[in-house]
Scaffold this active site. Structure first.
Site, PDB file in Angstrom:
ATOM      1  N   TYR A 124      27.359  98.747  28.989  1.00  0.00           N
ATOM      2  CA  TYR A 124      26.225  98.321  29.795  1.00  0.00           C
ATOM      3  C   TYR A 124      25.713  96.975  29.302  1.00  0.00           C
ATOM      4  CZ  TYR A 124      22.160  98.873  32.817  1.00  0.00           C
ATOM      5  OH  TYR A 124      21.212  98.704  33.796  1.00  0.00           O
ATOM      6  N   ASN A 136      16.967 104.548  40.807  1.00  0.00           N
ATOM      7  CA  ASN A 136      17.753 104.495  42.037  1.00  0.00           C
ATOM      8  C   ASN A 136      16.942 104.202  43.298  1.00  0.00           C
ATOM      9  OD1 ASN A 136      20.266 104.904  40.785  1.00  0.00           O
ATOM     10  ND2 ASN A 136      19.932 107.104  40.704  1.00  0.00           N
TER      11      ASN A 136
END
Length: 330
Positions: free
Chosen positions: A53, A125
């Site tokens: 990441y 999200n």
């Protein structure tokens, strides 16, 4: 008290994480103790465990970046909150834990109603989906948007938010078995990815220009999204499920004025004003609490089964999110 901790990173995410006992430290002035009710496992969490990441915490670290909980205790001087209130966990810092100490200042208080499991997923999200639809193209009711990975969590939220805004969506999935779930959320058109995707997408739009393309896959999938767009369209990439660089033909840039942009929610957090962040999260929290915005959940796990939970989240062809319930069913 338990927390899911890792002291090294490796290619198999479930191999590096384990549940360990701990004791919460005494609360300092301005701090609160939060009993964590629910925390999801996101793709970014898995990439953090494998070291892939873009932002990696120092080790050892507690897994997870988002979740929600209930105020269990107040430190000295805290009078803006009360025991029992539901709050969002501060983003980052580890959410896969039964309890977390956090500063009271800046905590987002959640509505008293609504499913804790759904509210636990609103930090990453849903705002990603909302901002993908608002930050890169001027869209009006009736306009078309195309996205791949439409059966992902972001994809599902995007379908629902687009429908609420009067936008029409062309949703691309990798397999026909994933299509029905996207239709059930309100996707206008669902197509299985393939070499002739652009032709099928344009036919579905009946000649209307597709102004915005949203790509979570990268590689040649980016090119297929770009080919579907009308002149001056924008492709926004927010993920690399293929683990490959985005590919777009120069012809799309030169002859059709298509542009490629990137989106990372962490950067938006850094740049957005507190008022803008409060607006986005307020809208999302209200919709989730009211039941008009939700995500599919495949399974829930206790912290004592963190390895099983991470393995389930990393598996392909899931039909919903994997959530941790650190203090039992909610």
């Amino acid at each position: 008290m338990l927390k899911a901790q890792y002291s090294h990173r490796g290619p198999v995410p479930q191999d590096v994480i384990e549940a360990v006992p701990f004791e919460a430290p005494p609360l300092l002035p301005g701090q609160v103790l939060i009993e964590v009710l629910a925390a999801p496992i996101n793709p970014s969490d898995l990439l953090t465990l494998t070291g892939e990441y873009g932002l990696l915490p120092p080790l050892p670290a507690v897994g997870g970046n988002e979740g929600m909980g209930r105020i269990a205790a107040l430190g000295p001087g805290v009078d803006s909150l009360r025991v029992g209130q539901r709050v969002l966990l501060p983003i980052g810092g580890g959410s896969w834990t039964s309890h977390r100490v956090a500063p009271a200042q800046g905590l987002v208080v959640l509505p008293g109603e609504g499913d804790p499991k759904q509210l636990a997923m609103i930090t990453i999200n849903p705002p990603t989906a909302s901002l993908l639809l608002s930050e890169f193209a001027v869209l009006h009711p009736g306009d078309w948007v195309i996205q791949n990975a439409a059966n992902s969590a972001v994809g599902g939220y995007l379908v629902q938010i687009a429908r609420q805004r009067g936008l029409r969506t062309i949703n691309v999935v990798r397999r026909e078995s994933a299509a029905e779930a996207v239709r059930a959320l309100g996707g206008d058109v669902v197509l299985v990815d393939g070499d002739d995707l652009a032709r099928r997408a344009r036919e579905a739009a009946q000649g209307a220009p597709i102004r915005l393309g949203i790509d979570a896959v990268g590689g040649t999938a980016t090119q297929r999204i770009a080919e579907a767009l009308g002149e001056g369209g924008v492709v926004v990439n927010y993920g690399a499920m293929s683990r490959e660089p985005c590919q777009i033909s120069p012809a799309a840039f030169v002859f059709r004025d298509v542009s490629l942009r990137g989106f990372w929610l962490s950067r938006w957090f850094q740049q957005a004003s507190p008022q803008r962040r409060a607006q986005v999260f307020g809208e999302i929290a209200h919709a989730v609490a009211a039941g008009t915005l939700s995500a599919r959940i495949q399974a829930t796990f206790g912290l004592d089964r963190i390895k099983d939970a991470v393995a389930a989240a990393a598996a392909g062809e899931r039909d919903g999110k994997i959530l941790l319930l650190p203090n039992g069913p909610v």
